[in-house]
Design an enzyme around this catalytic site. Structure first.
Site, PDB file in Angstrom:
ATOM      1  N   CYS A  29       9.978   1.576   1.736  1.00  0.00           N
ATOM      2  CA  CYS A  29      10.764   0.362   1.963  1.00  0.00           C
ATOM      3  C   CYS A  29      12.213   0.687   2.339  1.00  0.00           C
ATOM      4  CB  CYS A  29      10.735  -0.521   0.713  1.00  0.00           C
ATOM      5  SG  CYS A  29       9.095  -1.120   0.281  1.00  0.00           S
ATOM      6  N   GLU A  85      11.804  -3.285  12.169  1.00  0.00           N
ATOM      7  CA  GLU A  85      11.238  -2.311  11.243  1.00  0.00           C
ATOM      8  C   GLU A  85      10.155  -1.497  11.937  1.00  0.00           C
ATOM      9  OE1 GLU A  85      10.058  -2.295   6.597  1.00  0.00           O
ATOM     10  OE2 GLU A  85       8.994  -3.785   7.811  1.00  0.00           O
ATOM     11  N   GLU A 122      10.439  -8.768  -1.988  1.00  0.00           N
ATOM     12  CA  GLU A 122      11.085  -7.597  -1.413  1.00  0.00           C
ATOM     13  C   GLU A 122      10.315  -7.261  -0.149  1.00  0.00           C
ATOM     14  OE1 GLU A 122      11.121  -3.055  -1.678  1.00  0.00           O
ATOM     15  OE2 GLU A 122      12.132  -3.716  -3.505  1.00  0.00           O
ATOM     16  N   GLY A 164       6.211  -6.458   0.508  1.00  0.00           N
ATOM     17  CA  GLY A 164       5.474  -6.215   1.741  1.00  0.00           C
ATOM     18  C   GLY A 164       6.284  -6.642   2.942  1.00  0.00           C
ATOM     19  N   SER A 165       5.613  -7.085   3.984  1.00  0.00           N
ATOM     20  CA  SER A 165       6.279  -7.378   5.248  1.00  0.00           C
ATOM     21  C   SER A 165       7.080  -8.671   5.173  1.00  0.00           C
ATOM     22  CB  SER A 165       5.253  -7.480   6.375  1.00  0.00           C
ATOM     23  OG  SER A 165       4.516  -8.691   6.274  1.00  0.00           O
ATOM     24  N   LYS A 194      -3.116  -9.042  -6.853  1.00  0.00           N
ATOM     25  CA  LYS A 194      -3.796  -8.863  -5.575  1.00  0.00           C
ATOM     26  C   LYS A 194      -3.190  -7.632  -4.895  1.00  0.00           C
ATOM     27  CE  LYS A 194      -5.048  -9.405  -1.176  1.00  0.00           C
ATOM     28  NZ  LYS A 194      -4.648  -8.430  -0.130  1.00  0.00           N
ATOM     29  N   SER A 227      -2.920  -4.526  -2.076  1.00  0.00           N
ATOM     30  CA  SER A 227      -3.134  -4.491  -0.635  1.00  0.00           C
ATOM     31  C   SER A 227      -4.575  -4.114  -0.310  1.00  0.00           C
ATOM     32  CB  SER A 227      -2.188  -3.475   0.004  1.00  0.00           C
ATOM     33  OG  SER A 227      -2.543  -3.247   1.362  1.00  0.00           O
ATOM     34  N   GLU A 228      -5.086  -4.700   0.760  1.00  0.00           N
ATOM     35  CA  GLU A 228      -6.425  -4.340   1.225  1.00  0.00           C
ATOM     36  C   GLU A 228      -6.475  -2.923   1.781  1.00  0.00           C
ATOM     37  OE1 GLU A 228      -4.447  -6.732   4.596  1.00  0.00           O
ATOM     38  OE2 GLU A 228      -4.433  -6.622   2.408  1.00  0.00           O
ATOM     39  N   TRP A 287       0.810  -1.223   0.000  1.00  0.00           N
ATOM     40  CA  TRP A 287       0.000   0.000   0.000  1.00  0.00           C
ATOM     41  C   TRP A 287       0.839   1.266   0.000  1.00  0.00           C
ATOM     42  CZ3 TRP A 287       1.613   2.589   4.255  1.00  0.00           C
ATOM     43  CH2 TRP A 287       2.107   1.843   5.333  1.00  0.00           C
TER      44      TRP A 287
END
Length: 478
Positions: free
Chosen positions: A279, A376, A245, A223-224, A172, A174-175, A148
């Site tokens: 990031c 993080e 990543e 993402g995470s 897909k 991010s929500e 996101w």
């Protein structure tokens, strides 16, 4: 208010039987987007539909695929303002920053459209009457699960590289930024053959169902780290190639011979841009004791001077965090560091009122082993750790479970050489926290992921190579 629809097997509005999610505006909490949630059965049907068109798209001439991607870039450019506004509405970044992300995405689509037809395989030297070569081929069906924080730029990179190399893609988003993904998918789909791109929406359960689905050839995720590890485990079960990543805790090392005010400007940019939700944001600062006092004072001044407000407001420099859940995470790390002896010089408090705002925060007297330094944070927080030498700063910077990027500010060429050689990260930047030549690519390390995520090398990640040996029957001549 955005009402998102899914795209499955070339049909818009398909699926979504799993209910719906509502995305709030991070600036005031009002609803921004309603998004359907795909069921596991719908995910499986989408993968099956993608497999049904994969062979035809793979057999399309590379020049035709490139031309389609050029048309797709034009379609995205036509809705650039809509994409920027949706990004700001859903995740909060200042509108000018959102526009910059959209422009970067369009540029990436055009870059891949130009580069892809030029790629070829190697010719090998074999027998006189034989022909040997290595030919690149599409991998097949790709799942792209995107973040996101910079949704258009990142998605354009993965989708563009995968599509132009002949793969079909299940996208897909991010929500937390589904309307941005929906607008992007609509633009891309308008220039592509039906079924080549599908859009699946929903939360983490949809991403997990997609990543674990048999029939995928590649799963690409930005993402995470926790999600990346779950995807890697799923890929080990299904045999899909996994590109990741993931998280980072990127260090900044400030040498004794630099102007501390300039160094503070670089640190502020690295820590506070996009509210720290980048990031490769600076997440920990190792500053030489000789310049630390002036550096910290200048950094506090830079933090105090930032204009805070909704991303849609002109002049806003620091927008909200993506949501209150994430704000709780950021603030929790700051309060834990204070409990362990750190001191907040500015910021560090949750403001009253609506939204998910968090102030630019400078924390001093930090220690290398604190969670605020080791883990993080992904927020507008600058933890400062004093070091007695450049060597100590470099050693601490290298001591991390992550390996995404690192920055060194120094006037010494020998220190710059040591930094890029010794830091175990994918990208090392000297005297600039952001920047780089077009087409740059890097491989994250350790908990930050695996595989190229950008640049021309990403085209190779979405391709496989077949070795071919041809000779005349019976060893004679044709």
């Amino acid at each position: 208010m955005y009402t998102v629809a899914q795209l499955i097997g070339g049909v818009w509005g398909a699926g979504g039987e799993g209910g719906e999610l509502v995305v709030p505006d991070p600036a005031d909490g009002s609803p921004v987007t309603t998004v359907p949630v795909a069921t596991a059965d719908e995910v499986a049907k989408a993968v099956e539909a993608a497999r049904g068109v994969a062979a035809e798209w793979a057999a399309t001439a590379p020049a035709e695929r490139a031309a389609a991607l050029h048309r797709a870039a034009d379609a995205v450019a036509a809705v650039a303002d809509d994409l920027a506004r949706a990004t700001t509405a859903e995740m909060g970044k200042p509108l000018d920053d959102a526009r910059g992300g959209v422009e970067a995405g369009i540029g990436t689509l055009r870059q891949y459209a130009e580069l892809a037809p030029l790629r070829g395989g190697r010719t090998l030297h074999g027998g006189h009457a034989a022909l040997d070569f290595m030919a690149p081929e599409p991998r097949g069906v790709v799942a792209a699960i995107t973040p996101w924080n910079d949704p258009v730029a990142v998605s354009c990179g993965l989708l563009g590289a995968a599509l132009v190399t002949g793969n079909v893609v299940l996208y897909k988003p991010s929500e937390r930024s589904p309307a941005t993904g929906w607008l992007l998918a609509k633009a891309l789909d308008s220039a592509l053959p039906a079924g080549v791109l599908s859009l699946l929406t929903g939360g983490a359960e949809v991403g997990a169902a997609l990543a674990g689905q048999p029939g995928l050839d590649v799963v690409a995720h930005v993402g995470s780290t926790a999600t990346g590890r779950a995807i890697a485990a799923a890929g080990a079960r299904t045999g899909a190639k996994v590109l990741l990543e993931n998280g980072g805790s990127d260090p900044l090392v400030v040498d004794a011979d630099v102007d501390p005010v300039w160094a503070a400007e670089q640190a502020a940019l690295g820590c506070f841009a996009n509210a720290g939700q980048i990031c490769v944001a600076v997440e920990r600062i190792y500053v030489h004791r000789d310049v630390a006092e002036d550096f910290v004072e200048a950094l506090v001044e830079r933090a105090e001077a930032l204009t805070v407000g909704p991303g849609r407001d002109p002049g806003t420099q620091l927008g909200p965090l993506v949501d209150r859940r994430h704000r709780d995470h950021v603030h929790g790390q700051v309060t834990a560091a204070v409990a362990e002896g750190a001191r907040v010089r500015i910021g560090g408090t949750v403001p009253e009122g609506p939204g998910a705002f968090y102030p630019a925060t400078v924390v001093i007297d930090c220690r290398h082993e604190m969670a605020l330094v080791r883990e993080e944070t992904f927020g507008p927080v600058a933890p400062v750790i004093l070091v007695d030498s450049f060597s100590e700063g470099l050693r601490c910077a290298a001591d991390s479970p992550y390996g995404l990027a690192a920055t060194v500010l120094t006037g010494s060429m020998s220190h710059a050489q040591r930094a890029w050689r010794e830091l175990p990260v994918g990208t090392v930047k000297v005297n600039a926290v952001f920047g780089g030549a077009p087409g740059g690519a890097a491989q994250p390390r350790r908990g930050s992921g695996q595989g190229f995520g950008y640049g021309p090398e990403l085209l190779d990640e979405f391709s496989t190579v077949k070795a071919v040996h041809i000779e005349a029957p019976g060893g004679g001549h044709w």
